[in-house]
Scaffold this active site. Structure first.
Site, PDB file in Angstrom:
ATOM      1  N   LYS A 204       0.839  -1.196   0.000  1.00  0.00           N
ATOM      2  CA  LYS A 204       0.000   0.000   0.000  1.00  0.00           C
ATOM      3  C   LYS A 204       0.878   1.251   0.000  1.00  0.00           C
ATOM      4  CE  LYS A 204      -3.636   2.343   2.548  1.00  0.00           C
ATOM      5  NZ  LYS A 204      -4.558   2.319   3.663  1.00  0.00           N
ATOM      6  N   GLU A 210      10.731  -4.757   4.130  1.00  0.00           N
ATOM      7  CA  GLU A 210      10.814  -6.153   3.688  1.00  0.00           C
ATOM      8  C   GLU A 210      10.449  -6.284   2.206  1.00  0.00           C
ATOM      9  OE1 GLU A 210       9.229  -5.056   6.361  1.00  0.00           O
ATOM     10  OE2 GLU A 210       9.458  -6.419   8.063  1.00  0.00           O
ATOM     11  N   GLY A 260      -4.665  -2.231   5.339  1.00  0.00           N
ATOM     12  CA  GLY A 260      -3.880  -3.372   4.860  1.00  0.00           C
ATOM     13  C   GLY A 260      -4.520  -4.705   5.188  1.00  0.00           C
ATOM     14  N   ARG A 261      -4.920  -4.894   6.440  1.00  0.00           N
ATOM     15  CA  ARG A 261      -5.432  -6.213   6.845  1.00  0.00           C
ATOM     16  C   ARG A 261      -6.876  -6.456   6.405  1.00  0.00           C
ATOM     17  NH1 ARG A 261      -3.965  -2.956  10.914  1.00  0.00           N
ATOM     18  NH2 ARG A 261      -5.549  -2.104  12.291  1.00  0.00           N
ATOM     19  N   GLU A 346      -3.652  -7.089  15.327  1.00  0.00           N
ATOM     20  CA  GLU A 346      -3.221  -5.756  14.891  1.00  0.00           C
ATOM     21  C   GLU A 346      -4.393  -4.770  15.003  1.00  0.00           C
ATOM     22  OE1 GLU A 346       0.056  -5.346  11.815  1.00  0.00           O
ATOM     23  OE2 GLU A 346      -1.584  -4.469  10.687  1.00  0.00           O
ATOM     24  N   HIS A 377      -2.759 -33.720  17.881  1.00  0.00           N
ATOM     25  CA  HIS A 377      -1.588 -34.480  18.322  1.00  0.00           C
ATOM     26  C   HIS A 377      -0.483 -33.568  18.808  1.00  0.00           C
ATOM     27  CE1 HIS A 377      -3.469 -38.109  16.715  1.00  0.00           C
ATOM     28  NE2 HIS A 377      -3.974 -37.261  15.836  1.00  0.00           N
ATOM     29  N   LYS A 502       8.676  -0.660  13.500  1.00  0.00           N
ATOM     30  CA  LYS A 502       9.311  -0.436  12.194  1.00  0.00           C
ATOM     31  C   LYS A 502      10.368   0.659  12.318  1.00  0.00           C
ATOM     32  CE  LYS A 502       5.379  -1.313   9.090  1.00  0.00           C
ATOM     33  NZ  LYS A 502       4.450  -0.693   8.158  1.00  0.00           N
TER      34      LYS A 502
HETATM   35  O1  F6P Z   1       2.320  -4.945   9.606  1.00  0.00           O
HETATM   36  C1  F6P Z   1       2.158  -3.578   9.608  1.00  0.00           C
HETATM   37  C2  F6P Z   1       1.629  -3.065   8.324  1.00  0.00           C
HETATM   38  O2  F6P Z   1       1.569  -1.696   8.412  1.00  0.00           O
HETATM   39  C3  F6P Z   1       0.279  -3.673   7.994  1.00  0.00           C
HETATM   40  O3  F6P Z   1      -0.785  -2.985   8.523  1.00  0.00           O
HETATM   41  C4  F6P Z   1       0.310  -3.736   6.510  1.00  0.00           C
HETATM   42  O4  F6P Z   1      -0.619  -4.670   6.080  1.00  0.00           O
HETATM   43  C5  F6P Z   1       1.741  -4.146   6.269  1.00  0.00           C
HETATM   44  O5  F6P Z   1       2.467  -3.433   7.238  1.00  0.00           O
HETATM   45  C6  F6P Z   1       2.261  -3.910   4.893  1.00  0.00           C
HETATM   46  O6  F6P Z   1       2.218  -2.573   4.513  1.00  0.00           O
HETATM   47  P1  F6P Z   1       2.345  -2.136   3.008  1.00  0.00           P
HETATM   48  O7  F6P Z   1       1.220  -2.729   2.252  1.00  0.00           O
HETATM   49  O8  F6P Z   1       2.297  -0.650   3.025  1.00  0.00           O
HETATM   50  O9  F6P Z   1       3.662  -2.640   2.499  1.00  0.00           O
END
Ligand code: F6P
Length: 536
Positions: A204, A210, A260-261, A346, A377, A502
Protein backbone atom coordinates in the site's frame (compact mmCIF):
# COMPACT_ATOMS: atom_id res chain seq x y z
CA UNK A 1 -18.83 8.36 26.86
CA UNK A 2 -19.06 6.50 30.18
CA UNK A 3 -16.07 4.15 30.54
CA UNK A 4 -17.16 0.70 29.43
CA UNK A 5 -16.49 -1.04 32.72
CA UNK A 6 -18.54 1.53 34.62
CA UNK A 7 -21.71 1.13 32.60
CA UNK A 8 -24.73 -0.55 34.19
CA UNK A 9 -24.67 -3.09 31.33
CA UNK A 10 -21.14 -4.13 32.33
CA UNK A 11 -22.17 -4.48 35.96
CA UNK A 12 -25.16 -6.57 34.90
CA UNK A 13 -22.87 -8.85 32.90
CA UNK A 14 -20.60 -9.28 35.92
CA UNK A 15 -23.68 -10.36 37.88
CA UNK A 16 -24.57 -12.84 35.12
CA UNK A 17 -21.07 -14.24 35.27
CA UNK A 18 -21.31 -14.66 39.07
CA UNK A 19 -24.68 -16.34 38.77
CA UNK A 20 -23.27 -18.78 36.24
CA UNK A 21 -20.14 -19.61 38.24
CA UNK A 22 -19.71 -23.35 38.71
CA UNK A 23 -22.49 -24.23 36.26
CA UNK A 24 -21.07 -26.76 33.81
CA UNK A 25 -22.00 -26.68 30.12
CA UNK A 26 -23.37 -30.21 30.61
CA UNK A 27 -25.93 -28.75 33.00
CA UNK A 28 -26.84 -25.96 30.61
CA UNK A 29 -27.58 -28.58 27.95
CA UNK A 30 -29.44 -30.83 30.39
CA UNK A 31 -31.65 -27.91 31.43
CA UNK A 32 -32.42 -26.82 27.89
CA UNK A 33 -33.08 -29.43 25.19
CA UNK A 34 -33.51 -26.60 22.66
CA UNK A 35 -30.08 -25.15 23.38
CA UNK A 36 -28.59 -26.00 19.96
CA UNK A 37 -31.59 -24.53 18.14
CA UNK A 38 -31.53 -21.39 20.30
CA UNK A 39 -27.80 -20.76 19.99
CA UNK A 40 -27.12 -21.56 16.35
CA UNK A 41 -27.52 -19.08 13.53
CA UNK A 42 -27.03 -19.02 9.78
CA UNK A 43 -25.81 -16.58 7.18
CA UNK A 44 -25.03 -17.55 3.60
CA UNK A 45 -23.15 -20.83 3.60
CA UNK A 46 -22.31 -20.66 7.29
CA UNK A 47 -23.93 -22.19 10.30
CA UNK A 48 -22.50 -20.86 13.57
CA UNK A 49 -23.17 -22.96 16.64
CA UNK A 50 -22.59 -21.01 19.85
CA UNK A 51 -24.38 -23.53 22.07
CA UNK A 52 -21.09 -24.80 23.52
CA UNK A 53 -20.23 -21.35 24.85
CA UNK A 54 -20.59 -20.80 28.61
CA UNK A 55 -23.64 -18.61 28.34
CA UNK A 56 -27.30 -18.56 29.18
CA UNK A 57 -29.94 -16.91 27.04
CA UNK A 58 -30.15 -14.24 29.72
CA UNK A 59 -26.42 -13.51 29.56
CA UNK A 60 -26.61 -13.29 25.79
CA UNK A 61 -29.52 -10.87 26.01
CA UNK A 62 -27.49 -8.78 28.43
CA UNK A 63 -24.56 -8.77 25.99
CA UNK A 64 -26.90 -7.54 23.28
CA UNK A 65 -27.94 -4.72 25.61
CA UNK A 66 -24.25 -3.82 25.95
CA UNK A 67 -23.97 -3.53 22.14
CA UNK A 68 -26.99 -1.23 22.13
CA UNK A 69 -25.61 0.90 24.94
CA UNK A 70 -22.26 1.28 23.13
CA UNK A 71 -24.15 2.51 20.05
CA UNK A 72 -22.91 -0.21 17.75
CA UNK A 73 -25.68 0.84 15.34
CA UNK A 74 -24.23 4.36 15.16
CA UNK A 75 -20.75 2.94 14.52
CA UNK A 76 -22.08 0.78 11.67
CA UNK A 77 -23.87 3.77 10.17
CA UNK A 78 -20.69 5.86 10.30
CA UNK A 79 -18.62 3.04 8.84
CA UNK A 80 -21.04 2.46 5.96
CA UNK A 81 -21.28 6.21 5.34
CA UNK A 82 -17.53 6.36 4.72
CA UNK A 83 -16.87 8.57 7.73
CA UNK A 84 -13.31 8.73 9.02
CA UNK A 85 -13.85 6.10 11.74
CA UNK A 86 -10.09 5.51 11.68
CA UNK A 87 -9.80 8.73 13.64
CA UNK A 88 -6.07 8.62 14.42
CA UNK A 89 -5.25 8.44 10.71
CA UNK A 90 -8.29 10.44 9.66
CA UNK A 91 -9.46 7.79 7.20
CA UNK A 92 -12.55 5.81 6.39
CA UNK A 93 -12.47 2.03 6.74
CA UNK A 94 -14.64 1.09 3.83
CA UNK A 95 -13.55 -2.39 2.81
CA UNK A 96 -17.26 -3.20 2.38
CA UNK A 97 -17.22 -0.92 -0.67
CA UNK A 98 -14.73 -3.31 -2.31
CA UNK A 99 -17.44 -5.95 -2.63
CA UNK A 100 -20.47 -3.67 -2.86
CA UNK A 101 -23.05 -3.45 -5.57
CA UNK A 102 -24.58 -0.18 -4.43
CA UNK A 103 -22.63 3.05 -4.26
CA UNK A 104 -20.55 4.07 -1.27
CA UNK A 105 -19.34 7.59 -0.74
CA UNK A 106 -16.07 8.71 0.81
CA UNK A 107 -15.75 12.46 1.34
CA UNK A 108 -18.86 12.99 -0.78
CA UNK A 109 -17.43 10.99 -3.74
CA UNK A 110 -18.88 7.67 -4.91
CA UNK A 111 -15.97 5.23 -4.86
CA UNK A 112 -17.70 2.43 -6.75
CA UNK A 113 -16.60 3.50 -10.26
CA UNK A 114 -12.94 3.30 -9.20
CA UNK A 115 -13.53 -0.05 -7.43
CA UNK A 116 -15.06 -1.45 -10.60
CA UNK A 117 -12.35 0.03 -12.84
CA UNK A 118 -9.65 -1.65 -10.72
CA UNK A 119 -11.55 -4.91 -10.77
CA UNK A 120 -11.87 -4.73 -14.57
CA UNK A 121 -8.08 -4.24 -14.78
CA UNK A 122 -7.60 -7.22 -12.46
CA UNK A 123 -9.72 -9.31 -14.80
CA UNK A 124 -7.77 -8.16 -17.85
CA UNK A 125 -4.41 -8.88 -16.26
CA UNK A 126 -5.30 -12.17 -14.62
CA UNK A 127 -6.94 -13.47 -17.78
CA UNK A 128 -3.97 -12.44 -19.91
CA UNK A 129 -1.59 -14.19 -17.52
CA UNK A 130 -3.69 -17.34 -17.24
CA UNK A 131 -4.20 -17.53 -21.00
CA UNK A 132 -0.47 -17.21 -21.69
CA UNK A 133 -1.06 -13.91 -23.48
CA UNK A 134 1.12 -11.92 -21.07
CA UNK A 135 4.64 -12.54 -22.29
CA UNK A 136 7.96 -12.12 -20.55
CA UNK A 137 10.57 -9.96 -22.24
CA UNK A 138 11.95 -13.02 -24.03
CA UNK A 139 8.52 -13.63 -25.55
CA UNK A 140 7.63 -16.62 -23.38
CA UNK A 141 4.33 -17.10 -21.52
CA UNK A 142 4.32 -16.63 -17.76
CA UNK A 143 4.27 -19.82 -15.71
CA UNK A 144 4.81 -18.34 -12.21
CA UNK A 145 3.40 -15.33 -10.40
CA UNK A 146 5.27 -14.35 -7.23
CA UNK A 147 3.69 -11.87 -4.84
CA UNK A 148 6.12 -9.72 -2.88
CA UNK A 149 4.34 -8.18 0.10
CA UNK A 150 3.97 -8.50 3.85
CA UNK A 151 1.24 -8.26 6.49
CA UNK A 152 -2.04 -7.34 4.85
CA UNK A 153 -0.32 -7.28 1.47
CA UNK A 154 0.50 -10.97 1.80
CA UNK A 155 -1.53 -12.88 4.37
CA UNK A 156 -4.99 -12.50 2.79
CA UNK A 157 -4.23 -13.59 -0.77
CA UNK A 158 -1.74 -16.21 0.49
CA UNK A 159 -4.29 -17.73 2.87
CA UNK A 160 -7.10 -17.62 0.28
CA UNK A 161 -4.94 -19.03 -2.54
CA UNK A 162 -4.16 -22.02 -0.35
CA UNK A 163 -7.75 -22.32 0.88
CA UNK A 164 -9.08 -22.33 -2.68
CA UNK A 165 -6.35 -24.58 -4.03
CA UNK A 166 -9.01 -26.88 -5.49
CA UNK A 167 -9.99 -24.01 -7.83
CA UNK A 168 -6.42 -23.11 -8.82
CA UNK A 169 -5.14 -23.11 -12.41
CA UNK A 170 -2.83 -26.13 -12.46
CA UNK A 171 -0.65 -24.53 -15.13
CA UNK A 172 0.22 -21.44 -13.14
CA UNK A 173 2.38 -21.42 -10.04
CA UNK A 174 1.31 -18.68 -7.62
CA UNK A 175 3.71 -18.07 -4.76
CA UNK A 176 4.29 -15.57 -2.00
CA UNK A 177 7.39 -14.02 -0.44
CA UNK A 178 7.05 -11.88 2.68
CA UNK A 179 10.11 -12.25 4.88
CA UNK A 180 13.14 -9.99 4.54
CA UNK A 181 15.16 -13.13 5.25
CA UNK A 182 16.69 -13.78 1.79
CA UNK A 183 16.13 -17.50 2.37
CA UNK A 184 12.41 -17.12 1.63
CA UNK A 185 13.01 -15.45 -1.71
CA UNK A 186 15.74 -17.96 -2.61
CA UNK A 187 13.60 -20.98 -1.71
CA UNK A 188 10.59 -19.59 -3.56
CA UNK A 189 12.30 -18.89 -6.88
CA UNK A 190 14.76 -21.82 -6.80
CA UNK A 191 12.85 -23.88 -9.40
CA UNK A 192 11.49 -20.93 -11.40
CA UNK A 193 12.63 -19.57 -14.73
CA UNK A 194 13.20 -15.77 -14.69
CA UNK A 195 12.04 -15.54 -18.30
CA UNK A 196 8.63 -16.97 -17.29
CA UNK A 197 8.15 -15.33 -13.91
CA UNK A 198 6.05 -12.27 -13.11
CA UNK A 199 6.40 -10.45 -9.78
CA UNK A 200 3.63 -8.45 -8.14
CA UNK A 201 5.00 -5.90 -5.71
CA UNK A 202 2.10 -5.50 -3.28
CA UNK A 203 2.55 -2.62 -0.88
CA UNK A 204 0.00 0.00 0.00
CA UNK A 205 2.71 2.46 1.01
CA UNK A 206 5.52 1.17 -1.22
CA UNK A 207 7.87 2.00 1.66
CA UNK A 208 7.85 -1.29 3.56
CA UNK A 209 11.41 -2.43 4.20
CA UNK A 210 10.81 -6.15 3.69
CA UNK A 211 8.84 -5.76 0.47
CA UNK A 212 11.28 -3.32 -1.08
CA UNK A 213 14.21 -5.59 -0.21
CA UNK A 214 12.45 -8.49 -1.92
CA UNK A 215 11.57 -6.33 -4.94
CA UNK A 216 15.26 -5.43 -5.30
CA UNK A 217 16.18 -9.11 -4.97
CA UNK A 218 13.65 -9.92 -7.72
CA UNK A 219 15.14 -7.28 -10.00
CA UNK A 220 18.60 -8.72 -9.49
CA UNK A 221 17.35 -12.28 -10.07
CA UNK A 222 15.63 -11.24 -13.32
CA UNK A 223 18.92 -9.91 -14.68
CA UNK A 224 18.48 -8.01 -17.92
CA UNK A 225 14.77 -8.79 -18.32
CA UNK A 226 12.55 -5.77 -18.96
CA UNK A 227 10.83 -4.80 -15.66
CA UNK A 228 7.76 -3.74 -17.65
CA UNK A 229 7.19 -7.39 -18.65
CA UNK A 230 8.07 -8.91 -15.26
CA UNK A 231 6.69 -6.56 -12.62
CA UNK A 232 3.23 -5.40 -11.64
CA UNK A 233 2.59 -3.22 -8.61
CA UNK A 234 -0.39 -2.80 -6.32
CA UNK A 235 -0.04 0.37 -4.32
CA UNK A 236 -1.45 3.64 -3.13
CA UNK A 237 1.95 5.18 -3.93
CA UNK A 238 2.20 4.87 -7.69
CA UNK A 239 5.02 7.45 -7.84
CA UNK A 240 7.26 5.25 -5.70
CA UNK A 241 6.38 2.18 -7.78
CA UNK A 242 7.34 4.09 -10.91
CA UNK A 243 10.56 5.29 -9.34
CA UNK A 244 11.35 1.61 -8.74
CA UNK A 245 10.95 1.00 -12.47
CA UNK A 246 7.39 -0.27 -12.78
CA UNK A 247 5.57 1.66 -15.53
CA UNK A 248 2.25 3.33 -14.62
CA UNK A 249 0.23 0.99 -16.85
CA UNK A 250 1.49 -1.93 -14.71
CA UNK A 251 0.33 -0.29 -11.46
CA UNK A 252 -3.00 -1.06 -9.87
CA UNK A 253 -4.36 1.47 -7.45
CA UNK A 254 -5.21 0.83 -3.85
CA UNK A 255 -7.36 3.38 -2.11
CA UNK A 256 -6.43 5.18 1.07
CA UNK A 257 -9.65 4.00 2.74
CA UNK A 258 -8.66 0.32 2.55
CA UNK A 259 -6.66 -0.84 5.55
CA UNK A 260 -3.88 -3.37 4.86
CA UNK A 261 -5.43 -6.21 6.85
CA UNK A 262 -8.83 -5.63 5.21
CA UNK A 263 -7.45 -5.43 1.69
CA UNK A 264 -7.59 -8.91 0.16
CA UNK A 265 -10.76 -7.85 -1.71
CA UNK A 266 -8.89 -5.04 -3.47
CA UNK A 267 -6.17 -5.30 -6.12
CA UNK A 268 -4.10 -6.89 -3.33
CA UNK A 269 -6.14 -9.97 -4.31
CA UNK A 270 -4.52 -10.00 -7.78
CA UNK A 271 -2.30 -13.05 -7.13
CA UNK A 272 -5.40 -14.86 -5.88
CA UNK A 273 -7.33 -13.84 -9.00
CA UNK A 274 -4.43 -15.18 -11.10
CA UNK A 275 -4.65 -18.47 -9.26
CA UNK A 276 -8.41 -19.09 -9.13
CA UNK A 277 -9.62 -16.85 -11.96
CA UNK A 278 -11.64 -13.68 -11.76
CA UNK A 279 -15.04 -15.41 -11.77
CA UNK A 280 -14.15 -17.33 -8.62
CA UNK A 281 -12.69 -14.13 -7.12
CA UNK A 282 -16.04 -12.44 -7.73
CA UNK A 283 -17.80 -15.34 -5.99
CA UNK A 284 -15.53 -14.67 -3.01
CA UNK A 285 -16.59 -11.01 -3.08
CA UNK A 286 -20.24 -12.06 -3.30
CA UNK A 287 -19.78 -14.22 -0.20
CA UNK A 288 -18.30 -11.28 1.68
CA UNK A 289 -21.11 -9.01 0.45
CA UNK A 290 -23.68 -11.48 1.78
CA UNK A 291 -22.07 -11.19 5.23
CA UNK A 292 -21.87 -7.37 4.93
CA UNK A 293 -25.58 -7.12 4.25
CA UNK A 294 -26.33 -9.41 7.17
CA UNK A 295 -24.01 -7.44 9.50
CA UNK A 296 -25.57 -4.12 8.57
CA UNK A 297 -29.17 -5.26 8.84
CA UNK A 298 -29.76 -8.34 11.04
CA UNK A 299 -30.94 -7.81 14.62
CA UNK A 300 -28.04 -8.19 17.04
CA UNK A 301 -29.56 -11.29 18.61
CA UNK A 302 -29.24 -13.11 15.25
CA UNK A 303 -26.29 -11.23 13.80
CA UNK A 304 -23.31 -13.60 13.41
CA UNK A 305 -20.46 -11.05 13.58
CA UNK A 306 -22.12 -9.19 16.47
CA UNK A 307 -22.73 -12.41 18.39
CA UNK A 308 -19.16 -13.54 17.80
CA UNK A 309 -17.88 -10.17 18.99
CA UNK A 310 -20.05 -10.27 22.11
CA UNK A 311 -19.21 -13.87 22.98
CA UNK A 312 -15.50 -13.15 22.45
CA UNK A 313 -15.74 -10.17 24.80
CA UNK A 314 -17.61 -12.29 27.34
CA UNK A 315 -14.90 -14.96 27.27
CA UNK A 316 -12.08 -12.43 27.56
CA UNK A 317 -13.48 -9.90 30.00
CA UNK A 318 -15.82 -11.95 32.14
CA UNK A 319 -14.44 -15.48 32.03
CA UNK A 320 -10.78 -14.46 31.87
CA UNK A 321 -9.74 -16.17 28.62
CA UNK A 322 -6.42 -14.87 27.34
CA UNK A 323 -6.33 -16.59 24.00
CA UNK A 324 -8.55 -17.77 21.20
CA UNK A 325 -7.60 -20.91 19.32
CA UNK A 326 -8.83 -21.14 15.75
CA UNK A 327 -8.74 -24.69 14.45
CA UNK A 328 -9.87 -25.23 10.88
CA UNK A 329 -10.61 -28.84 10.07
CA UNK A 330 -9.34 -28.43 6.53
CA UNK A 331 -5.72 -28.75 5.51
CA UNK A 332 -6.19 -25.97 2.96
CA UNK A 333 -7.29 -23.54 5.69
CA UNK A 334 -3.96 -24.03 7.44
CA UNK A 335 -3.06 -20.35 7.04
CA UNK A 336 -6.33 -19.10 8.50
CA UNK A 337 -4.93 -18.67 12.05
CA UNK A 338 -1.96 -16.65 10.72
CA UNK A 339 -4.31 -14.46 8.69
CA UNK A 340 -6.61 -13.94 11.67
CA UNK A 341 -3.67 -13.13 13.92
CA UNK A 342 -3.07 -9.96 11.97
CA UNK A 343 -6.77 -9.21 11.63
CA UNK A 344 -7.57 -9.55 15.34
CA UNK A 345 -4.31 -8.68 17.07
CA UNK A 346 -3.22 -5.76 14.89
CA UNK A 347 -6.77 -4.37 14.94
CA UNK A 348 -7.70 -4.72 18.59
CA UNK A 349 -4.38 -5.18 20.37
CA UNK A 350 -5.00 -1.72 21.81
CA UNK A 351 -5.12 -0.18 25.28
CA UNK A 352 -6.40 3.38 24.77
CA UNK A 353 -9.91 4.35 23.72
CA UNK A 354 -10.81 6.95 21.13
CA UNK A 355 -11.57 9.21 24.12
CA UNK A 356 -7.90 8.85 25.12
CA UNK A 357 -8.76 6.86 28.24
CA UNK A 358 -7.36 3.49 29.30
CA UNK A 359 -9.74 0.78 28.04
CA UNK A 360 -10.06 -0.61 31.58
CA UNK A 361 -10.40 -4.26 30.56
CA UNK A 362 -8.59 -6.81 28.40
CA UNK A 363 -8.90 -6.38 24.63
CA UNK A 364 -7.86 -8.66 21.72
CA UNK A 365 -7.07 -12.25 22.64
CA UNK A 366 -3.83 -13.94 21.67
CA UNK A 367 -5.05 -15.74 18.59
CA UNK A 368 -3.35 -18.95 17.56
CA UNK A 369 -4.04 -22.34 16.07
CA UNK A 370 -3.35 -24.74 13.24
CA UNK A 371 -5.24 -27.16 11.07
CA UNK A 372 -7.02 -30.06 12.70
CA UNK A 373 -6.65 -32.97 13.02
CA UNK A 374 -2.89 -32.30 13.20
CA UNK A 375 -3.27 -29.98 16.20
CA UNK A 376 -4.96 -32.78 18.14
CA UNK A 377 -1.59 -34.48 18.32
CA UNK A 378 0.19 -31.34 19.49
CA UNK A 379 -1.67 -28.98 21.81
CA UNK A 380 -5.15 -30.39 22.47
CA UNK A 381 -3.80 -32.01 25.64
CA UNK A 382 -3.74 -28.53 27.19
CA UNK A 383 -7.39 -28.01 26.24
CA UNK A 384 -8.37 -31.25 27.94
CA UNK A 385 -6.35 -31.19 31.11
CA UNK A 386 -4.40 -27.92 31.29
CA UNK A 387 -5.15 -25.14 33.73
CA UNK A 388 -6.26 -22.48 31.25
CA UNK A 389 -9.61 -21.55 29.81
CA UNK A 390 -9.10 -21.63 26.05
CA UNK A 391 -12.08 -20.84 23.86
CA UNK A 392 -11.85 -22.43 20.43
CA UNK A 393 -13.36 -21.68 17.04
CA UNK A 394 -13.67 -24.88 15.03
CA UNK A 395 -14.04 -24.11 11.33
CA UNK A 396 -15.45 -27.14 9.54
CA UNK A 397 -16.10 -27.44 5.81
CA UNK A 398 -18.14 -30.61 5.52
CA UNK A 399 -16.86 -31.35 2.01
CA UNK A 400 -17.53 -34.28 -0.25
CA UNK A 401 -18.40 -37.67 1.15
CA UNK A 402 -15.63 -40.21 1.46
CA UNK A 403 -14.14 -42.07 4.40
CA UNK A 404 -11.20 -39.73 5.09
CA UNK A 405 -13.26 -36.55 4.79
CA UNK A 406 -15.95 -38.05 7.03
CA UNK A 407 -13.28 -39.02 9.58
CA UNK A 408 -11.96 -35.44 9.51
CA UNK A 409 -15.39 -33.97 10.21
CA UNK A 410 -16.06 -36.59 12.89
CA UNK A 411 -12.79 -35.60 14.57
CA UNK A 412 -13.84 -31.94 14.60
CA UNK A 413 -17.21 -32.72 16.16
CA UNK A 414 -15.66 -35.15 18.64
CA UNK A 415 -13.18 -32.53 19.88
CA UNK A 416 -15.87 -29.93 20.53
CA UNK A 417 -18.10 -32.48 22.27
CA UNK A 418 -15.37 -34.10 24.37
CA UNK A 419 -13.91 -30.77 25.46
CA UNK A 420 -17.34 -29.68 26.56
CA UNK A 421 -18.39 -32.90 28.23
CA UNK A 422 -15.14 -33.92 29.94
CA UNK A 423 -14.60 -37.14 31.87
CA UNK A 424 -15.45 -37.52 35.55
CA UNK A 425 -13.46 -39.47 38.15
CA UNK A 426 -16.16 -42.15 38.19
CA UNK A 427 -16.06 -42.48 34.40
CA UNK A 428 -12.25 -42.65 34.44
CA UNK A 429 -12.27 -45.34 37.15
CA UNK A 430 -14.91 -47.38 35.33
CA UNK A 431 -12.92 -47.10 32.10
CA UNK A 432 -9.80 -48.44 33.81
CA UNK A 433 -11.63 -51.31 35.46
CA UNK A 434 -13.24 -52.20 32.13
CA UNK A 435 -9.72 -52.26 30.67
CA UNK A 436 -8.74 -54.92 33.23
CA UNK A 437 -7.09 -52.89 36.01
CA UNK A 438 -7.72 -53.91 39.59
CA UNK A 439 -9.52 -51.43 41.83
CA UNK A 440 -6.39 -50.12 43.55
CA UNK A 441 -4.59 -49.53 40.27
CA UNK A 442 -7.69 -47.93 38.74
CA UNK A 443 -7.97 -45.53 41.69
CA UNK A 444 -4.29 -44.65 41.43
CA UNK A 445 -4.52 -43.86 37.72
CA UNK A 446 -8.00 -42.38 37.46
CA UNK A 447 -7.16 -38.78 38.52
CA UNK A 448 -4.77 -38.60 35.57
CA UNK A 449 -7.56 -39.47 33.17
CA UNK A 450 -10.03 -36.92 34.49
CA UNK A 451 -10.92 -34.09 32.08
CA UNK A 452 -12.94 -31.31 33.64
CA UNK A 453 -14.63 -30.40 30.33
CA UNK A 454 -16.59 -27.15 30.19
CA UNK A 455 -14.20 -25.78 27.53
CA UNK A 456 -16.17 -23.32 25.40
CA UNK A 457 -16.13 -23.57 21.63
CA UNK A 458 -17.91 -22.23 18.58
CA UNK A 459 -18.35 -24.41 15.52
CA UNK A 460 -18.54 -22.73 12.13
CA UNK A 461 -19.90 -25.22 9.65
CA UNK A 462 -20.03 -24.81 5.86
CA UNK A 463 -21.01 -27.31 3.18
CA UNK A 464 -17.69 -26.98 1.31
CA UNK A 465 -14.67 -24.71 1.05
CA UNK A 466 -15.94 -22.67 -1.89
CA UNK A 467 -15.07 -19.07 -2.78
CA UNK A 468 -18.48 -17.93 -1.56
CA UNK A 469 -18.15 -19.74 1.79
CA UNK A 470 -14.64 -18.35 2.28
CA UNK A 471 -15.97 -14.84 1.55
CA UNK A 472 -18.69 -15.40 4.19
CA UNK A 473 -16.11 -16.61 6.69
CA UNK A 474 -13.49 -13.89 6.28
CA UNK A 475 -16.04 -11.07 6.28
CA UNK A 476 -17.54 -12.63 9.43
CA UNK A 477 -14.21 -12.27 11.25
CA UNK A 478 -13.61 -8.78 9.81
CA UNK A 479 -16.93 -7.57 11.18
CA UNK A 480 -16.48 -9.36 14.47
CA UNK A 481 -13.23 -7.44 14.92
CA UNK A 482 -14.80 -4.09 14.01
CA UNK A 483 -17.74 -4.70 16.36
CA UNK A 484 -15.40 -5.66 19.21
CA UNK A 485 -13.33 -2.54 18.58
CA UNK A 486 -16.51 -0.47 18.86
CA UNK A 487 -17.49 -2.18 22.13
CA UNK A 488 -14.05 -1.62 23.66
CA UNK A 489 -13.99 1.91 22.24
CA UNK A 490 -10.63 1.44 20.50
CA UNK A 491 -9.65 2.26 16.92
CA UNK A 492 -9.46 -1.11 15.14
CA UNK A 493 -7.98 0.43 12.01
CA UNK A 494 -4.61 1.88 13.03
CA UNK A 495 -1.40 0.10 14.17
CA UNK A 496 0.84 2.62 15.92
CA UNK A 497 2.64 -0.08 17.87
CA UNK A 498 3.76 -1.77 14.65
CA UNK A 499 4.87 1.61 13.31
CA UNK A 500 7.00 2.05 16.46
CA UNK A 501 8.65 -1.33 15.84
CA UNK A 502 9.31 -0.44 12.19
CA UNK A 503 10.93 2.84 13.20
CA UNK A 504 13.12 1.08 15.75
CA UNK A 505 14.33 -1.38 13.10
CA UNK A 506 15.13 1.50 10.75
CA UNK A 507 17.17 3.21 13.51
CA UNK A 508 19.05 0.14 14.62
CA UNK A 509 20.23 -1.01 11.18
CA UNK A 510 22.75 1.79 10.43
CA UNK A 511 23.98 1.68 14.00
CA UNK A 512 24.44 -2.07 13.79
CA UNK A 513 26.50 -1.70 10.64
CA UNK A 514 28.75 1.05 12.05
CA UNK A 515 28.75 -0.06 15.68
CA UNK A 516 28.11 3.54 16.69
CA UNK A 517 25.22 4.92 18.67
CA UNK A 518 23.47 4.75 22.01
CA UNK A 519 21.79 1.50 23.01
CA UNK A 520 20.29 -0.02 26.11
CA UNK A 521 22.77 -2.36 27.79
CA UNK A 522 21.12 -5.53 26.51
CA UNK A 523 20.99 -4.41 22.86
CA UNK A 524 24.57 -3.11 23.11
CA UNK A 525 25.70 -6.49 24.47
CA UNK A 526 23.90 -8.37 21.69
CA UNK A 527 25.39 -6.09 19.02
CA UNK A 528 28.88 -6.63 20.40
CA UNK A 529 28.31 -10.40 20.37
CA UNK A 530 27.06 -10.23 16.77
CA UNK A 531 30.13 -8.26 15.65
CA UNK A 532 32.37 -10.83 17.33
CA UNK A 533 30.71 -13.75 15.52
CA UNK A 534 32.53 -15.24 12.52
CA UNK A 535 30.81 -14.21 9.26
CA UNK A 536 29.83 -17.09 7.05
O1 F6P B 1 2.32 -4.95 9.61
C1 F6P B 1 2.16 -3.58 9.61
C2 F6P B 1 1.63 -3.06 8.32
O2 F6P B 1 1.57 -1.70 8.41
C3 F6P B 1 0.28 -3.67 7.99
O3 F6P B 1 -0.79 -2.99 8.52
C4 F6P B 1 0.31 -3.74 6.51
O4 F6P B 1 -0.62 -4.67 6.08
C5 F6P B 1 1.74 -4.15 6.27
O5 F6P B 1 2.47 -3.43 7.24
C6 F6P B 1 2.26 -3.91 4.89
O6 F6P B 1 2.22 -2.57 4.51
P1 F6P B 1 2.35 -2.14 3.01
O7 F6P B 1 1.22 -2.73 2.25
O8 F6P B 1 2.30 -0.65 3.03
O9 F6P B 1 3.66 -2.64 2.50
Amino acid sequence: MTPLTQTPEWQALAAQRDALAGRHLNRLFANDPQRFARFSFRCGELLADFSKQRLTGEALAQLVRLAEARDLAGFLRRMAAGEAINATENRAALHIALRAEKSYRVGGRDVLPEVHATRARMRELSEAIRAGAWRGSGGQAIEAVVNLGIGGSDLGPRMAAQALGAHADPNLKVRFVANIDPAEFADTVRDLDPARTLFIVSSKTFTTQETLANARAAKAWLGTADPARHFLAVSNNVAAAQAFGIPPENCLAMADWVGGRFSMWSAIGLPLACSIGMDAFEDLLAGAREMDEHFLSAPYAENLPVLMALIGLWNIDFLGAESLAVIPYAHRLGLLPAYLQQLEMESNGKRVTLDNEAVGCATAPILWGMAGSVGQHAFHQLFYQGTRLTPIDFVVPVGESGPEQEALVANALAQGAALMKGKSLEEATAQLIAAGKDTAEAERLAPHLVCPGNQPSTTLLMPALTPRALGNLIALYEHKVAAQGCLWGVNSFDQWGVEHGKQMAREILPKMLTGEGEFDASTAGLLAAIRAMPKA
